[in-house]
Enzyme design. Structure first.
Site, PDB file in Angstrom:
ATOM      1  CG  ASN A 231       6.364   3.089   4.477  1.00 21.44           C
ATOM      2  OD1 ASN A 231       6.044   3.029   3.300  1.00 21.44           O
ATOM      3  ND2 ASN A 231       5.558   3.542   5.401  1.00 21.44           N
TER       4      ASN A 231
ATOM      5  CG  HIS B  35       3.075   4.669   9.163  1.00 21.35           C
ATOM      6  ND1 HIS B  35       2.576   3.650   8.385  1.00 21.35           N
ATOM      7  CD2 HIS B  35       3.495   5.620   8.296  1.00 21.35           C
ATOM      8  CE1 HIS B  35       2.676   3.985   7.105  1.00 21.35           C
ATOM      9  NE2 HIS B  35       3.240   5.183   7.026  1.00 21.35           N
TER      10      HIS B  35
ATOM     11  CG  HIS C  41       7.267   7.686   5.682  1.00 21.52           C
ATOM     12  ND1 HIS C  41       7.168   7.323   4.367  1.00 21.52           N
ATOM     13  CD2 HIS C  41       6.060   7.447   6.232  1.00 21.52           C
ATOM     14  CE1 HIS C  41       5.929   6.886   4.124  1.00 21.52           C
ATOM     15  NE2 HIS C  41       5.235   6.952   5.240  1.00 21.52           N
TER      16      HIS C  41
ATOM     17  CB  CYS D 169       3.100  10.421   1.712  1.00 18.33           C
ATOM     18  SG  CYS D 169       1.427  11.124   1.681  1.00 18.33           S
TER      19      CYS D 169
ATOM     20  NE  ARG E  23      -1.311   2.514   2.831  1.00 16.16           N
ATOM     21  CZ  ARG E  23      -0.813   3.637   3.313  1.00 16.16           C
ATOM     22  NH1 ARG E  23      -0.705   4.703   2.540  1.00 16.16           N
ATOM     23  NH2 ARG E  23      -0.391   3.713   4.559  1.00 16.16           N
ATOM     24  CG  ASP E  24       2.913   4.426   3.077  1.00 13.93           C
ATOM     25  OD1 ASP E  24       2.930   5.279   2.181  1.00 13.93           O
ATOM     26  OD2 ASP E  24       3.097   4.712   4.274  1.00 13.93           O
TER      27      ASP E  24
END
Ligand code: COA
Ligand code: ZN
Length: 311
Positions: free
Chosen positions: A247, A205, A207, A238, A12-13
């Site tokens: 990430n 979460h 990065h 993002c 996803r990310d």
């Protein structure tokens, strides 16, 4: 029994910010590479507008070819009622992850809503998930620093977390969207969150934009957090946060926790191999560090140097 859970968000990310758009079959190949690594929680796609995130515009098509190994829990992002309708039609997704930003400006850029409008959407998504019998979680992005507004007051984050918890979100993750947090910021926010919400499952979460994600994760761990997001190989970023990079690499976090004596339940050699697969699929060198210490030989698992701790 794992002491720390690493949640894999690469599909996803990670993929949402990669230039190369993977086909549903290529995403399924990445899932396959992650299959026997020991990962138990994966965020696999988003039910967002395909125009906002074209890389995940194939959510349904991908889920229709994806195979879920027994024991894995899959989540997907759900930003609003339309997203909830789409998620309800794909029961392979066990958990719906609502997301909003603590910062008004980032929330507007990301989901074209005010934070208050997002809170109303959070209530709708929680209701829909309950009706559909799905688990929920929520991510508060820009919990430390906003690319537009600067440092985020911890009180704002705690206030949103309390409201999300009251809506039924028991798992709450806090995002350092642009990788600008420091260990002191992390310790402070986590302490406030634990005091405010002792019964919530808190996750972090990070990065790795400035290389501080492992230090920040360890800071969160020492304050009691046991759930961390990572992306295989360190893919991602993002698209709505200028300058944001990937990430933290899942395998780098796994190495750190294992080296510190905290079991992750993950197989480092297999994670490193999966990171190589991710690299091939996205077609660029990924920033993960630990993957480089494993041999790239086909069928691999061999070592170039001693990738202690080994699993
Ligand atoms: N999935 C698919 N389509 C959606 C949708 C969703 N979750 N939500 C809204 N839409 C559609 C509506 O049906 C409507 O379509 P129509 O014009 O054919 O009637 C159109 O989009 C506009 O709806 P609106 O409610 O005004 O949405 P919006 O254009 O303001 O977009 C979001 C809101 C949240 C859907 C959009 O900003 C988005 O998907 N953002 C995702 C950002 C993201 O994933 N960031 C990375 C995560 S950190
Ligand atoms: Zn992120």
């Amino acid at each position: 029994m794992a002491e720390v859970t690493l949640r894999e968000v690469g599909l996803r990310d990670g993929l949402q910010a990669e230039e190369r758009v993977l086909s549903p079959e290529e995403k399924a190949a990445l899932l396959q590479a992650l299959r026997d690594t020991g990962l138990s929680r994966l965020e696999v796609t988003s039910f967002v507008h395909p125009r906002a995130i074209p890389q995940l515009g194939d959510a349904e098509a991908f889920l229709d070819v994806a195979e879920k190994p027994p024991g894995q829990v899959w989540s997907a992002l759900v930003p609003n009622r339309r997203g909830a309708e789409r998620a309800a039609a794909r029961p392979i997704v066990d958990e719906w992850t609502f997301f909003l930003s603590a910062s008004e400006r980032h929330n507007q850029a990301n989901v074209r809503m005010s934070v208050e409008a997002s809170m109303r959407a959070a209530a709708e998504v929680a209701d829909a998930a309950q009706g559909a019998g799905r688990r929920t979680s929520a991510v508060v992005a820009t919990s430390f620093v906003c690319p537009y507004a600067g440092p985020t007051p911890p009180g704002d984050v705690v206030g949103l977390a309390r409201r999300l918890f009251a809506l039924g979100y028991r798992t709450l993750l806090f995002g350092d969207t642009i990788g600008a947090a420091s260990p002191t910021m992390v310790r402070r926010l986590v302490r406030e969150l634990r005091d405010a919400l002792p019964d919530a499952e808190l996750g972090l979460h990070f990065h790795n934009t400035r290389g501080q994600a492992p230090a920040n994760a360890l800071a969160g761990f020492t304050e009691g957090v046991r759930l961390f997001d990572g992306s295989i190989g360190g893919m991602g970023g993002c698209p709505y946060a200028p300058g944001a990079t990937g990430n933290v690499a899942t395998e780098d976090l796994a190495w750190l926790f294992e080296a510190e004596g905290h079991a992750t339940g993950l197989d480092l050699a297999r994670l490193a191999r999966a990171a190589r697969t991710a690299e091939t699929l996205v077609g660029r060198r990924l920033p993960g560090a630990v993957m480089r210490t494993f041999d790239a030989a086909p069928g691999g698992g061999g070592r170039r140097d001693a990738p202690w701790p080994s699993s």
